[in-house]
Design a protein around this motif. Structure first.
Motif, PDB file in Angstrom:
ATOM      1  N   TYR A 222       1.352  -1.412  -0.146  1.00 46.96           N
ATOM      2  CA  TYR A 222       0.044   0.193  -0.069  1.00 46.96           C
ATOM      3  C   TYR A 222       0.889   1.440  -0.241  1.00 46.96           C
ATOM      4  CZ  TYR A 222      -3.553  -3.226   0.919  1.00 46.96           C
ATOM      5  OH  TYR A 222      -4.971  -4.391   0.621  1.00 46.96           O
ATOM      6  N   THR A 223       0.124   2.354  -0.753  1.00 47.62           N
ATOM      7  CA  THR A 223       0.657   3.005  -0.905  1.00 47.62           C
ATOM      8  C   THR A 223       0.798   4.404   0.611  1.00 47.62           C
ATOM      9  OG1 THR A 223       0.903   3.745  -3.319  1.00 47.62           O
ATOM     10  CG2 THR A 223       0.987   5.130  -1.942  1.00 47.62           C
ATOM     11  N   CYS A 239      -2.237   0.861  -4.528  1.00 46.83           N
ATOM     12  CA  CYS A 239      -1.378   0.085  -3.983  1.00 46.83           C
ATOM     13  C   CYS A 239      -0.801  -0.934  -5.144  1.00 46.83           C
ATOM     14  CB  CYS A 239      -2.119  -0.791  -3.175  1.00 46.83           C
ATOM     15  SG  CYS A 239      -3.357  -2.550  -4.452  1.00 46.83           S
ATOM     16  N   GLY A 323      -4.588  -2.725   5.742  1.00 47.35           N
ATOM     17  CA  GLY A 323      -4.781  -1.852   4.229  1.00 47.35           C
ATOM     18  C   GLY A 323      -4.521  -0.048   4.259  1.00 47.35           C
ATOM     19  N   THR A 324      -5.008   0.308   3.987  1.00 49.02           N
ATOM     20  CA  THR A 324      -4.684   1.616   4.339  1.00 49.02           C
ATOM     21  C   THR A 324      -5.812   2.471   5.031  1.00 49.02           C
ATOM     22  OG1 THR A 324      -3.974   2.578   1.821  1.00 49.02           O
ATOM     23  CG2 THR A 324      -5.062   4.386   2.814  1.00 49.02           C
TER      24      THR A 324
END
Length: 356
Positions: A222-223, A239, A323-324
């Motif tokens: 994930y970014t 991502c 995750g985000t």
């Protein structure tokens, strides 16, 4: 050193003796000299300062306080106006003391931080030097070949010194490995698997997944771990993903919406969720990158967002890895003219904040 709560974000003070810089009646006292912190976490450091109460027949007053790492034309660049720290820095100053809090730490934040104050007296400017050295690091999985070529020895590593009694969490291809709490892990490897680790209690900050053999394996990176955006704005959650097999399906979902799924164990695609109708887009500007765009945000969109995929070999990327996390605030405090606004910062709850 005082902690505002139990350790849930890894931050280690390498040397926490007080350091006093000053001459005559001027000085700055830093509460810490060196801090090591995990990428993505938050850190707070503070100082006290002193100056002559009266000089040249006039009472002294402090007109300005500044934390900085850079100079521009011999003038300190206030972190609050430094574009590298936009929306991530906060001061909390009172009489003769001032704290600095930095959220969503990046490796580029590793630097020496100094405090300067300016009084109303002639020559009434003082900088505490040397300052506070901050080092930001990320957890990494180190892969070593075992004596048996079919095995790999993995180690959860950080350049910051981890607490001696830390327990660890390991993930294989996105799925948590049960009952594995050591910083090292030996595995009979499959070249398609990736591995990630985290320190227990700091699961929000795992290491990036790494392949145990080569660079082609099943993984999702994930970014951003956390994003904060204003109500009514839009946000991109991205991502990178990869698999050595052909991908048959892929989609974004929110585990916080599992109560709406037909089966609690079967995530459902947000792009076909009626609650997100008309406000969700999935963009793929390049191979191996997926972006979930949510427009016209409301506070109910505050949630965790995950990406998953399935392959022709019956592999399914699991969602145990964080995750985000998106946090939508009730007010838009800046960029009022902008039609597309993304403000990134780490959502820090009280138990995540440390004071040094």
């Amino acid at each position: 050193m005082s902690l505002t709560a139990a350790a849930s974000v890894f931050v280690v003070v390498l040397l926490s003796v007080q350091v006093i810089q000053g001459q005559y009646d001027w000085g700055v006292t830093y509460s810490s000299t060196q801090i090591c912190a995990l990428k993505g976490s938050t850190v707070e450091t503070r100082c006290t300062y002193r100056y002559p109460s009266r000089k040249y027949g006039r009472d002294a007053e402090v007109n300005e306080t500044v934390w900085f790492t850079k100079l521009r034309g011999n003038q300190p660049v206030d972190l609050r106006t430094d574009s590298d720290y936009q929306d991530r820095v906060e001061y909390s100053c009172s009489e003769k003391s001032c704290s600095l809090r930095i959220r969503d730490l990046r490796e580029s934040d590793s630097a020496e931080y100094k405090f300067m104050f300016i009084t109303n007296q002639p020559g009434g400017r003082y900088t505490g030097s040397p300052g506070v050295t901050l080092r930001v690091t990320d957890l990494q999985v180190q892969v070593n070949t075992s004596s048996d070529s079919s095995w790999r020895d993995l180690k959860c590593h950080s350049s910051c010194r981890l607490p001696d009694r830390s327990s660890y969490i390991w993930y294989e291809s996105g799925e948590k490995i049960q009952s594995q709490t050591s910083s090292t892990y030996s595995v009979y490897f499959n070249s398609t698997d990736s591995y990630s680790c985290a320190v227990e209690g700091r699961e929000d900050f795992p290491s990036p997944p790494v392949c145990v053999d080569g660079q082609t394996c099943n993984r999702v990176i994930y970014t951003d771990r956390s994003i904060c955006a204003s109500k009514g704005s839009s946000v991109d959650i991205s991502c990178l993903f990869n698999s050595p097999e052909s991908i048959t399906s892929k989609f974004w979902f929110s585990p916080d919406h599992s109560y709406q799924w037909q089966s609690p164990s079967q995530p459902e695609d947000l792009s076909v969720d009626s609650q997100f109708a008309g406000i969700v887009q999935v963009l793929e500007s390049e191979r191996g990158r997926s972006t979930l765009r949510i427009t016209d945000l409301t506070e109910s969109d505050s949630a965790r967002y995950h990406f998953k995929f399935n392959t022709t070999g019956s592999f399914e990327w699991r969602s145990s890895l964080p995750g985000t996390t998106l946090t939508v605030t009730g007010t838009d405090v800046k960029h009022q003219h902008s039609t597309f606004k993304t403000v990134k910062m780490l959502k820090m709850m009280d138990h995540h904040e440390f004071v040094y």
